[in-house]
Design a protein around this motif. Sequence first.
Motif, mmCIF file in Angstrom:
data_model
loop_
_atom_site.group_PDB
_atom_site.id
_atom_site.type_symbol
_atom_site.label_atom_id
_atom_site.label_comp_id
_atom_site.label_asym_id
_atom_site.label_seq_id
_atom_site.Cartn_x
_atom_site.Cartn_y
_atom_site.Cartn_z
ATOM 1 N N HIS A 12 0.695 -1.209 -0.044
ATOM 2 C CA HIS A 12 -0.003 -0.069 0.074
ATOM 3 C C HIS A 12 0.904 1.284 0.026
ATOM 4 O O HIS A 12 2.009 1.230 0.565
ATOM 5 C CB HIS A 12 -0.821 -0.265 1.342
ATOM 6 N N ILE A 49 -3.953 -5.463 10.612
ATOM 7 C CA ILE A 49 -4.330 -5.794 9.348
ATOM 8 C C ILE A 49 -4.288 -4.723 8.293
ATOM 9 O O ILE A 49 -4.436 -3.569 8.554
ATOM 10 C CB ILE A 49 -6.157 -5.905 9.395
ATOM 11 N N GLU A 57 -2.449 -9.899 7.253
ATOM 12 C CA GLU A 57 -2.469 -9.844 8.834
ATOM 13 C C GLU A 57 -1.106 -10.135 9.352
ATOM 14 O O GLU A 57 -0.471 -11.144 8.833
ATOM 15 C CB GLU A 57 -3.580 -11.017 9.431
ATOM 16 N N ASN A 62 -4.557 -3.237 4.498
ATOM 17 C CA ASN A 62 -5.331 -3.398 3.281
ATOM 18 C C ASN A 62 -4.182 -3.241 2.303
ATOM 19 O O ASN A 62 -3.196 -2.712 2.095
ATOM 20 C CB ASN A 62 -6.351 -2.307 2.920
ATOM 21 N N ILE A 63 -4.378 -4.094 1.165
ATOM 22 C CA ILE A 63 -3.307 -4.250 -0.080
ATOM 23 C C ILE A 63 -4.104 -3.347 -1.013
ATOM 24 O O ILE A 63 -5.104 -3.672 -1.742
ATOM 25 C CB ILE A 63 -3.153 -5.398 -0.797
ATOM 26 N N GLY A 64 -3.300 -2.166 -1.481
ATOM 27 C CA GLY A 64 -3.829 -1.264 -2.688
ATOM 28 C C GLY A 64 -3.881 -2.297 -4.072
ATOM 29 O O GLY A 64 -3.303 -3.158 -4.196
ATOM 30 N N ARG A 65 -4.813 -1.825 -4.946
ATOM 31 C CA ARG A 65 -5.323 -2.428 -6.168
ATOM 32 C C ARG A 65 -3.962 -2.608 -6.801
ATOM 33 O O ARG A 65 -3.737 -3.611 -7.502
ATOM 34 C CB ARG A 65 -6.125 -1.717 -6.624
ATOM 35 N N SER A 76 -6.713 -8.912 -0.759
ATOM 36 C CA SER A 76 -7.185 -7.670 -0.575
ATOM 37 C C SER A 76 -6.397 -6.971 0.914
ATOM 38 O O SER A 76 -6.434 -6.045 1.261
ATOM 39 C CB SER A 76 -8.513 -7.423 -0.322
ATOM 40 N N LYS A 77 -6.086 -8.281 1.675
ATOM 41 C CA LYS A 77 -5.676 -7.687 2.957
ATOM 42 C C LYS A 77 -4.306 -8.705 3.606
ATOM 43 O O LYS A 77 -4.277 -9.750 3.060
ATOM 44 C CB LYS A 77 -6.755 -7.876 4.159
#
Length: 69
Positions: free
Chosen positions: A23, A48, A42, A50-53, A39-40
């Motif tokens: 991200h 947690i 851990e 989030n993984i950027g697109r 998308s994530k």
Amino acid sequence: MYLMEKLEMKKKNLLPENFVNPHKSYIVNLKFIVKISASKIELKNGLIINIGRKYVDETMQKYMAYRRG
């Protein structure tokens, strides 16, 4: 746009082998990932992320390469 592309390439070259940039706001040490999806992430401490697109493919590739050894 050209300057931003060059900066992105430099950033990727500066990251140590066992780190990933999932991200724009995070750099993660792969050895602390306990669970990952498209998308994530851990981490061992329960965080947690989030993984950027635009970071999904590279994040998954680096993680799988790390797991393979």
